[in-house]
Design an enzyme around this catalytic site. Structure first.
Site, PDB file in Angstrom:
ATOM      1  N   ASP A  13     -55.528  38.382 -12.385  1.00  0.00           N
ATOM      2  CA  ASP A  13     -54.322  38.253 -13.213  1.00  0.00           C
ATOM      3  C   ASP A  13     -54.333  39.141 -14.450  1.00  0.00           C
ATOM      4  O   ASP A  13     -53.749  38.799 -15.481  1.00  0.00           O
ATOM      5  CB  ASP A  13     -54.104  36.781 -13.626  1.00  0.00           C
ATOM      6  CG  ASP A  13     -54.040  35.861 -12.431  1.00  0.00           C
ATOM      7  OD1 ASP A  13     -53.552  36.306 -11.372  1.00  0.00           O
ATOM      8  OD2 ASP A  13     -54.487  34.705 -12.535  1.00  0.00           O
ATOM      9  N   LYS A  16     -52.384  43.690 -12.698  1.00  0.00           N
ATOM     10  CA  LYS A  16     -52.523  44.781 -11.724  1.00  0.00           C
ATOM     11  C   LYS A  16     -51.165  45.173 -11.132  1.00  0.00           C
ATOM     12  O   LYS A  16     -50.849  46.349 -10.996  1.00  0.00           O
ATOM     13  CB  LYS A  16     -53.481  44.359 -10.592  1.00  0.00           C
ATOM     14  CG  LYS A  16     -54.891  44.056 -11.083  1.00  0.00           C
ATOM     15  CD  LYS A  16     -55.776  43.513  -9.982  1.00  0.00           C
ATOM     16  CE  LYS A  16     -55.420  42.124  -9.513  1.00  0.00           C
ATOM     17  NZ  LYS A  16     -55.639  41.049 -10.516  1.00  0.00           N
ATOM     18  N   GLY A  40     -51.366  36.951  -6.630  1.00  0.00           N
ATOM     19  CA  GLY A  40     -49.976  36.878  -7.083  1.00  0.00           C
ATOM     20  C   GLY A  40     -49.800  37.996  -8.086  1.00  0.00           C
ATOM     21  O   GLY A  40     -50.353  37.935  -9.175  1.00  0.00           O
ATOM     22  N   HIS A  41     -49.113  39.053  -7.698  1.00  0.00           N
ATOM     23  CA  HIS A  41     -48.960  40.230  -8.563  1.00  0.00           C
ATOM     24  C   HIS A  41     -47.505  40.305  -9.029  1.00  0.00           C
ATOM     25  O   HIS A  41     -46.600  40.458  -8.215  1.00  0.00           O
ATOM     26  CB  HIS A  41     -49.362  41.500  -7.816  1.00  0.00           C
ATOM     27  CG  HIS A  41     -50.824  41.536  -7.461  1.00  0.00           C
ATOM     28  ND1 HIS A  41     -51.448  42.600  -6.861  1.00  0.00           N
ATOM     29  CD2 HIS A  41     -51.806  40.620  -7.654  1.00  0.00           C
ATOM     30  CE1 HIS A  41     -52.733  42.337  -6.695  1.00  0.00           C
ATOM     31  NE2 HIS A  41     -52.970  41.125  -7.163  1.00  0.00           N
ATOM     32  N   GLN A 223     -57.445  40.060  -7.058  1.00  0.00           N
ATOM     33  CA  GLN A 223     -58.434  39.270  -7.805  1.00  0.00           C
ATOM     34  C   GLN A 223     -59.097  40.153  -8.880  1.00  0.00           C
ATOM     35  O   GLN A 223     -58.458  41.072  -9.370  1.00  0.00           O
ATOM     36  CB  GLN A 223     -59.490  38.644  -6.877  1.00  0.00           C
ATOM     37  CG  GLN A 223     -58.943  37.536  -5.991  1.00  0.00           C
ATOM     38  CD  GLN A 223     -58.197  38.008  -4.769  1.00  0.00           C
ATOM     39  OE1 GLN A 223     -58.703  38.776  -3.992  1.00  0.00           O
ATOM     40  NE2 GLN A 223     -56.971  37.539  -4.568  1.00  0.00           N
TER      41      GLN A 223
HETATM   42  P1  GDP Z   1     -52.046  40.434 -11.438  1.00  0.00           P
HETATM   43  O1  GDP Z   1     -52.430  39.357 -10.509  1.00  0.00           O
HETATM   44  O2  GDP Z   1     -53.223  41.168 -11.984  1.00  0.00           O
HETATM   45  O3  GDP Z   1     -50.997  41.370 -10.904  1.00  0.00           O
HETATM   46  O4  GDP Z   1     -51.392  39.701 -12.718  1.00  0.00           O
HETATM   47  P2  GDP Z   1     -50.326  38.478 -12.666  1.00  0.00           P
HETATM   48  O5  GDP Z   1     -49.008  39.012 -12.280  1.00  0.00           O
HETATM   49  O6  GDP Z   1     -50.869  37.331 -11.909  1.00  0.00           O
HETATM   50  O7  GDP Z   1     -50.374  38.021 -14.181  1.00  0.00           O
HETATM   51  C1  GDP Z   1     -50.071  38.883 -15.226  1.00  0.00           C
HETATM   52  C2  GDP Z   1     -48.896  38.292 -16.003  1.00  0.00           C
HETATM   53  O8  GDP Z   1     -48.767  38.969 -17.239  1.00  0.00           O
HETATM   54  C3  GDP Z   1     -47.558  38.460 -15.314  1.00  0.00           C
HETATM   55  O9  GDP Z   1     -46.726  37.403 -15.678  1.00  0.00           O
HETATM   56  C4  GDP Z   1     -47.040  39.776 -15.879  1.00  0.00           C
HETATM   57  O10 GDP Z   1     -45.629  39.856 -15.842  1.00  0.00           O
HETATM   58  C5  GDP Z   1     -47.541  39.687 -17.307  1.00  0.00           C
HETATM   59  N1  GDP Z   1     -47.896  40.946 -17.975  1.00  0.00           N
HETATM   60  C6  GDP Z   1     -48.451  42.070 -17.465  1.00  0.00           C
HETATM   61  N2  GDP Z   1     -48.734  42.959 -18.451  1.00  0.00           N
HETATM   62  C7  GDP Z   1     -48.338  42.378 -19.609  1.00  0.00           C
HETATM   63  C8  GDP Z   1     -48.395  42.774 -20.985  1.00  0.00           C
HETATM   64  O11 GDP Z   1     -48.891  43.835 -21.357  1.00  0.00           O
HETATM   65  N3  GDP Z   1     -47.904  41.888 -21.907  1.00  0.00           N
HETATM   66  C9  GDP Z   1     -47.366  40.683 -21.555  1.00  0.00           C
HETATM   67  N4  GDP Z   1     -46.919  39.889 -22.515  1.00  0.00           N
HETATM   68  N5  GDP Z   1     -47.317  40.281 -20.272  1.00  0.00           N
HETATM   69  C10 GDP Z   1     -47.801  41.110 -19.312  1.00  0.00           C
HETATM   70  P1  IMO Z   2     -54.749  38.093  -8.382  1.00  0.00           P
HETATM   71  O1  IMO Z   2     -54.799  39.196  -7.349  1.00  0.00           O
HETATM   72  C1  IMO Z   2     -56.782  34.727 -10.267  1.00  0.00           C
HETATM   73  C2  IMO Z   2     -59.433  32.354  -7.736  1.00  0.00           C
HETATM   74  C3  IMO Z   2     -59.019  30.921  -7.458  1.00  0.00           C
HETATM   75  C4  IMO Z   2     -60.384  30.272  -7.289  1.00  0.00           C
HETATM   76  C5  IMO Z   2     -61.194  31.357  -6.592  1.00  0.00           C
HETATM   77  C6  IMO Z   2     -61.236  31.227  -5.075  1.00  0.00           C
HETATM   78  O2  IMO Z   2     -53.391  37.567  -8.617  1.00  0.00           O
HETATM   79  O3  IMO Z   2     -55.456  38.518  -9.609  1.00  0.00           O
HETATM   80  P2  IMO Z   2     -59.498  31.538  -3.101  1.00  0.00           P
HETATM   81  O4  IMO Z   2     -58.065  31.151  -2.961  1.00  0.00           O
HETATM   82  O5  IMO Z   2     -59.731  32.996  -3.005  1.00  0.00           O
HETATM   83  O6  IMO Z   2     -60.380  30.741  -2.197  1.00  0.00           O
HETATM   84  O7  IMO Z   2     -59.914  31.086  -4.588  1.00  0.00           O
HETATM   85  O8  IMO Z   2     -60.573  32.583  -6.921  1.00  0.00           O
HETATM   86  N1  IMO Z   2     -58.410  33.371  -7.394  1.00  0.00           N
HETATM   87  C7  IMO Z   2     -57.690  34.023  -8.304  1.00  0.00           C
HETATM   88  N2  IMO Z   2     -57.604  33.896  -9.628  1.00  0.00           N
HETATM   89  N3  IMO Z   2     -56.050  35.694  -9.639  1.00  0.00           N
HETATM   90  C8  IMO Z   2     -56.141  35.863  -8.311  1.00  0.00           C
HETATM   91  O9  IMO Z   2     -55.553  36.892  -7.675  1.00  0.00           O
HETATM   92  C9  IMO Z   2     -56.949  34.980  -7.565  1.00  0.00           C
HETATM   93  N4  IMO Z   2     -57.241  34.839  -6.258  1.00  0.00           N
HETATM   94  C10 IMO Z   2     -58.145  33.865  -6.168  1.00  0.00           C
HETATM   95  O10 IMO Z   2     -58.294  30.375  -8.539  1.00  0.00           O
HETATM   96  O11 IMO Z   2     -60.968  30.054  -8.549  1.00  0.00           O
HETATM   97 MG    MG Z   3     -52.171  37.295 -10.241  1.00  0.00          MG
END
Ligand code: GDP
Ligand code: IMO
Ligand code: MG
Length: 421
Positions: A13, A16, A40-41, A223
């Site tokens: 998270d 990415k 979840g991206h 991840q």
């Molecule tokens: P990922 O899994 O690495 O793609 O990240 P996620 O989408 O799960 O979580 C990142 C969250 O932060 C999302 O809600 C994005 O919209 C948000 N986000 C990404 N970059 C920034 C930033 O620079 N500032 C803020 N405030 N939010 C951001």
């Molecule tokens: P993105 O790509 C954050 C965590 C879960 C749990 C562990 C194992 O959005 O960054 P799993 O479902 O793989 O068996 O879970 O890994 N986890 C993540 N945490 N971002 C993710 O993906 C994750 N994918 C798995 O919360 O601790």
């Molecule tokens: Mg994510």
């Protein structure tokens, strides 16, 4: 041409999806190489928001071909819902997404097995997203899995039934009864039909041929490094290699074909699920980071644990991945604190160390360096000059500590809220 890899350097998270969406116009091809719908991206542009789970984040970039690599585990039911959501924005999706024949399938019973395994672990559960990731990769490694290319075989249904029966015996042996198989199965087979609209490729041939044609490729990790099956805080990890080496096995490219390695990190840390988190905050500051940063899981909606930046961890991740440039996200969220902290060493059993503990139950106490905070809203900043000195100093310390330059600063969730240095 070489293939550039973009990875999360913390516990996932890091942002990415957003950054791949920003970088994608520079590339001809965007790929995913591991993980599955546990990811979840989030992408935001033109007032719209999309959360991608299996599909690479280049899917909204005109002209980009997206490839789901062989290292991914794919749930057809979730995939179908994702495709339907994307099709509203990109009706050409069937033309610009290719899927590796060798990618393994997540079966409905993999999800149930995931829940059964977690229930059996009781208090020591991993906190899995329960998408069937662990059981699907287990079947891949134990050579029992079904792959995307298998859905075209006349024996597919028979093999599906045999594997399902095997899983049901396992679920029974775990004493797990709280499930409904029908709930997932109908949508799953509809997903199989949806999959058939796409071209299946040998990702290793497809990508290497494109590299030979001088096409540029960006590989998107899922991840983060601390969730890597080998180098994360085992057993509180996911079941794939989330690190740069995973890009080679997850697409079929040789190590010398890797070019830039973009490492993404948040200006603080978050983690979802169980496991060690040395800099975790349990106080108001932690709460403030969570609420200001919207730190709730993009896949499960769970509140994310929050804490200060961990530079021991970040340095380790840069080493494991061979990061060539850093990208920092969410420093806008840290606006308003009098002071901010970063962990510069761990104290384990009274001794300071820069090593990652082998044993996830070992308590690593963070040794902090304190920085002056900043009280300037940077969410509309377009250039580095608009950033407060305190933030610039904080970033300079980080880059110097890990010995990798920070080349991009994200100041908000939108595609446009990005400063390139
Ligand atoms: P990922 O899994 O690495 O793609 O990240 P996620 O989408 O799960 O979580 C990142 C969250 O932060 C999302 O809600 C994005 O919209 C948000 N986000 C990404 N970059 C920034 C930033 O620079 N500032 C803020 N405030 N939010 C951001
Ligand atoms: P993105 O790509 C954050 C965590 C879960 C749990 C562990 C194992 O959005 O960054 P799993 O479902 O793989 O068996 O879970 O890994 N986890 C993540 N945490 N971002 C993710 O993906 C994750 N994918 C798995 O919360 O601790
Ligand atoms: Mg994510």
């Amino acid at each position: 041409m070489k293939i550039d890899v973009l990875l999360g350097l913390q516990w996932g998270d890091e942002g990415k999806g957003k950054i791949v969406d920003v970088l994608a116009p520079k590339y001809n091809i965007v790929t995913r190489f591991q993980g599955g719908p546990n990811a979840g991206h989030t992408l935001k542009f033109s007032g719209k928001k999309f959360v991608l789970h299996t599909v690479p984040s280049g899917i909204f970039t005109d002209g980009a071909i997206n490839v789901i690599g062989n290292g991914v585990v794919l749930d057809p039911g979730i995939f179908k819902s994702e495709i339907e959501a994307i099709a509203s924005e990109n009706p050409e999706i069937t033309k610009c997404l290719k899927i590796a024949k060798r990618a393994n399938l997540i079966l409905p019973t993999h999800r149930i097995l995931d829940a059964a395994n977690e229930a059996a672990k009781g208090k020591s559960k991993i906190g899995s997203t329960l998408k069937g990731i662990g059981p699907a990769y287990t079947d891949k490694i134990s050579r029992n899995g079904l792959r995307v290319g298998d859905i075209l075989s006349p024996e597919f249904k028979q093999r599906f039934d045999a594997l399902t029966a095997r899983h049901l015996r396992e679920i029974e042996s775990l004493g797990f009864k709280d499930f409904s198989l029908e709930e997932f199965t109908k949508g799953w087979f509809e997903g199989i039909e949806c999959l058939k609209q796409f071209e299946f490729v040998d990702s290793e041939m497809f990508i290497n041929e494109k590299l030979d044609e001088n096409k540029s490729v960006l590989a998107e990790g899922a991840q983060g490094t601390m969730l890597d099956i080998d180098f994360g805080s085992y057993p509180f990890v996911t079941s794939s290699n989330t690190i740069c080496a995973g890009a080679c096995t997850g697409m079929g490219v040789a190590p010398q074909k890797i070019g830039e390695v973009y490492g993404i990190f948040k200006a603080y840390c978050t983690r979802v699920g169980a496991g060690p988190f040395p800099t975790e905050l349990f106080d108001e500051t932690g709460e403030e980071l969570r609420s200001k940063g919207g730190e709730f899981g993009a896949t499960t909606g769970r509140p994310r644990r929050t804490g200060w930046l961990d530079l021991v961890e970040l340095k380790y991740s840069c080493m494991i991945n061979g990061v060539t440039q850093l990208i920092v996200t969410k420093s806008d969220v840290m606006n308003g604190f009098d002071t901010v902290k970063a962990c510069v060493a761990y104290e384990i059993n009274g001794k300071q160390t820069m090593s990652m503990p082998f044993d996830s139950s070992e308590e690593a106490k963070p040794v902090y360096k304190e920085f002056k905070g900043w009280k300037t809203d940077i969410s509309n900043a377009k250039t580095e000059k608009e950033l407060p000195k305190e933030l610039v100093d904080y970033l300079a310390f980080i880059a110097n500590f890990v010995k990798v330059p920070i080349k991009m600063i994200s100041v908000g969730p939108d595609r446009d809220a990005t400063i390139v240095r």
